[in-house]
Design an enzyme around this catalytic site. Structure first.
Site, PDB file in Angstrom:
ATOM      1  N   ARG A 230       0.849  -1.198  -0.097  1.00 29.33           N
ATOM      2  CA  ARG A 230      -0.084  -0.238   0.029  1.00 29.33           C
ATOM      3  C   ARG A 230       0.924   1.380  -0.029  1.00 29.33           C
ATOM      4  O   ARG A 230       2.078   1.229   0.402  1.00 29.33           O
ATOM      5  CB  ARG A 230      -0.802  -0.063   1.401  1.00 29.33           C
TER       6      ARG A 230
ATOM      7  N   ASP B  80      -6.453   2.097  15.886  1.00 24.93           N
ATOM      8  CA  ASP B  80      -5.168   1.867  14.873  1.00 24.93           C
ATOM      9  C   ASP B  80      -5.670   1.628  13.483  1.00 24.93           C
ATOM     10  O   ASP B  80      -4.812   1.311  12.628  1.00 24.93           O
ATOM     11  CB  ASP B  80      -4.898   0.579  15.431  1.00 24.93           C
ATOM     12  N   ASN B  81      -7.051   1.880  13.107  1.00 25.68           N
ATOM     13  CA  ASN B  81      -7.397   1.655  11.833  1.00 25.68           C
ATOM     14  C   ASN B  81      -7.484   3.287  11.341  1.00 25.68           C
ATOM     15  O   ASN B  81      -8.559   3.436  10.206  1.00 25.68           O
ATOM     16  CB  ASN B  81      -8.459   0.848  11.680  1.00 25.68           C
TER      17      ASN B  81
ATOM     18  N   ASP C  64      -6.670   0.970   6.067  1.00 30.90           N
ATOM     19  CA  ASP C  64      -6.991  -0.323   6.523  1.00 30.90           C
ATOM     20  C   ASP C  64      -8.320  -1.100   6.128  1.00 30.90           C
ATOM     21  O   ASP C  64      -9.231  -1.216   6.767  1.00 30.90           O
ATOM     22  CB  ASP C  64      -7.100  -0.508   7.950  1.00 30.90           C
TER      23      ASP C  64
ATOM     24  N   ARG D 216      -0.990   6.200  12.662  1.00 30.43           N
ATOM     25  CA  ARG D 216      -2.443   6.182  13.216  1.00 30.43           C
ATOM     26  C   ARG D 216      -2.636   6.759  14.706  1.00 30.43           C
ATOM     27  O   ARG D 216      -1.434   7.135  15.296  1.00 30.43           O
ATOM     28  CB  ARG D 216      -3.127   4.846  13.254  1.00 30.43           C
TER      29      ARG D 216
END
Length: 334
Positions: free
Chosen positions: A33, A105-106, A115, A40
């Site tokens: 990616r 965390d996303n 994510d 994050r």
């Protein structure tokens, strides 16, 4: 990306040859990616949880220098992230997108969608729509995404508090002062996006009622979200209207300065005709997995690359599923 929403991108997917145990045994691959940042909210929480104020400061300084050079100090950074994330999630809602697992965390600090996993787009409109197999209680349902974003932003504020002030009570006050702006920022961004979808170029008090009335029509009658807005872009009203919504909407449009052709062209530029509908994604996955046939995937990608451009040969890609599956689930491995 094609819808104009900030997002990370997929550069390549390379099959490894090894199996991966997910819901079933699946072929493993590495997805490469690209993003303006992979930092994050959880990255800040990592340092804060360990009491590493210096590490926290270094991270915040890096983010300011790289992503928010106009931010004035750490409070300015927090304010900028709040504003950017509010705008992002408002855009998600406007196209019926459900991220599926909005934990801290996303959530990219740069305000990009990150994510992708159990994400999906709604077919029939309902604010409680959930597809993610791991979201058993609807925490990340379509209509709860603004609330969860507020929760995530509060966690970011907590992590940054040691940088706001050395006195804990004052740091809390400063964090809350910034966080209080979130509701208005999100509300303004969301309503502005909806006005564009309805072809409203001016602002009036009755606009919220127009929006809510339309969404209620969709929900009460199980109407397709994307298709209903697209038809509205052609001047077609919902087929069911018990409360005279269309009459109210036409009266509201009469107050606009633009002619119908100009208005409808602008609406078609923000109301997609094609989205990655779940049944089409599943068909592409099945062809690739079972028959090693990537043609359905390549065609779906070609259609979605131009989501606002109607093309007669791809008319079927605009259709909702023949029969909606109430038990349809998406998975982190998708």
């Amino acid at each position: 990306h094609a819808l104009g929403i900030p997002t990370t991108r997929a550069l390549a997917a390379v099959v490894t040859g090894d199996p991966v145990h997910r819901e079933a045994l699946l072929p493993g691959a590495v997805l490469t990616r690209v993003a303006s940042s992979h930092i994050r909210v959880g990255t800040f929480q990592f340092f804060a949880a360990r009491g590493d104020t210096e590490g926290l400061r270094l991270l915040a300084d890096h983010v300011i220098a790289r992503h928010y050079p106009d931010a004035e100090g750490y409070r300015g950074l927090y304010d900028a992230v709040i504003a950017r994330q509010a705008a992002l999630v408002a855009q998600w809602l406007c196209v019926g997108f459900i991220h599926g697992v909005m934990n801290t965390d996303n959530m990219s600090i740069a305000g990009e969608t990150i994510d992708y996993g159990p994400c999906a787009f709604m077919d029939a409109y309902h604010p409680e729509t959930v597809f993610s197999s791991i979201d058993r209680n609807g925490r990340y349902a379509y209509g709860k995404q603004p609330q969860i974003l507020g929760w995530n932003l509060a966690r970011l504020g907590e992590a940054l508090m040691p940088l706001f002030d050395s006195e804990p009570e004052k740091a809390v006050d400063l964090a809350n002062e910034s966080l209080k702006k979130y509701g208005d920022l999100f509300g303004a961004a969301y309503l502005a996006g909806l006005r564009r979808k309805f072809g409203l170029f001016t602002e009036r008090e009755e606009d919220r009622e127009i929006v809510q009335g339309f969404l209620k029509l969709l929900m009460d009658n199980g109407l397709d979200y994307t298709g209903s807005f697209r038809r509205l872009s052609h001047g077609e009203m919902p087929p069911v209207d018990d409360d005279g919504w269309a009459r109210s909407y036409r009266a509201r449009l009469a107050l606009e300065p633009q002619d119908a052709a100009t208005r409808q062209a602008a609406m078609r530029a923000v109301n997609p005709v094609y989205i990655p509908r779940n049944h089409l994604v599943e068909a592409a996955l099945a062809a690739a997995m079972q028959d090693d046939n990537l043609a359905p995937f390549e065609e779906l990608l070609a259609v979605l690359a131009k989501p606002f451009e109607e093309r007669s040969q791809y008319a079927a890609y605009a259709d909702p599923p023949p029969e909606a599956d109430p038990n349809y689930r998406t998975f982190c491995g998708t």
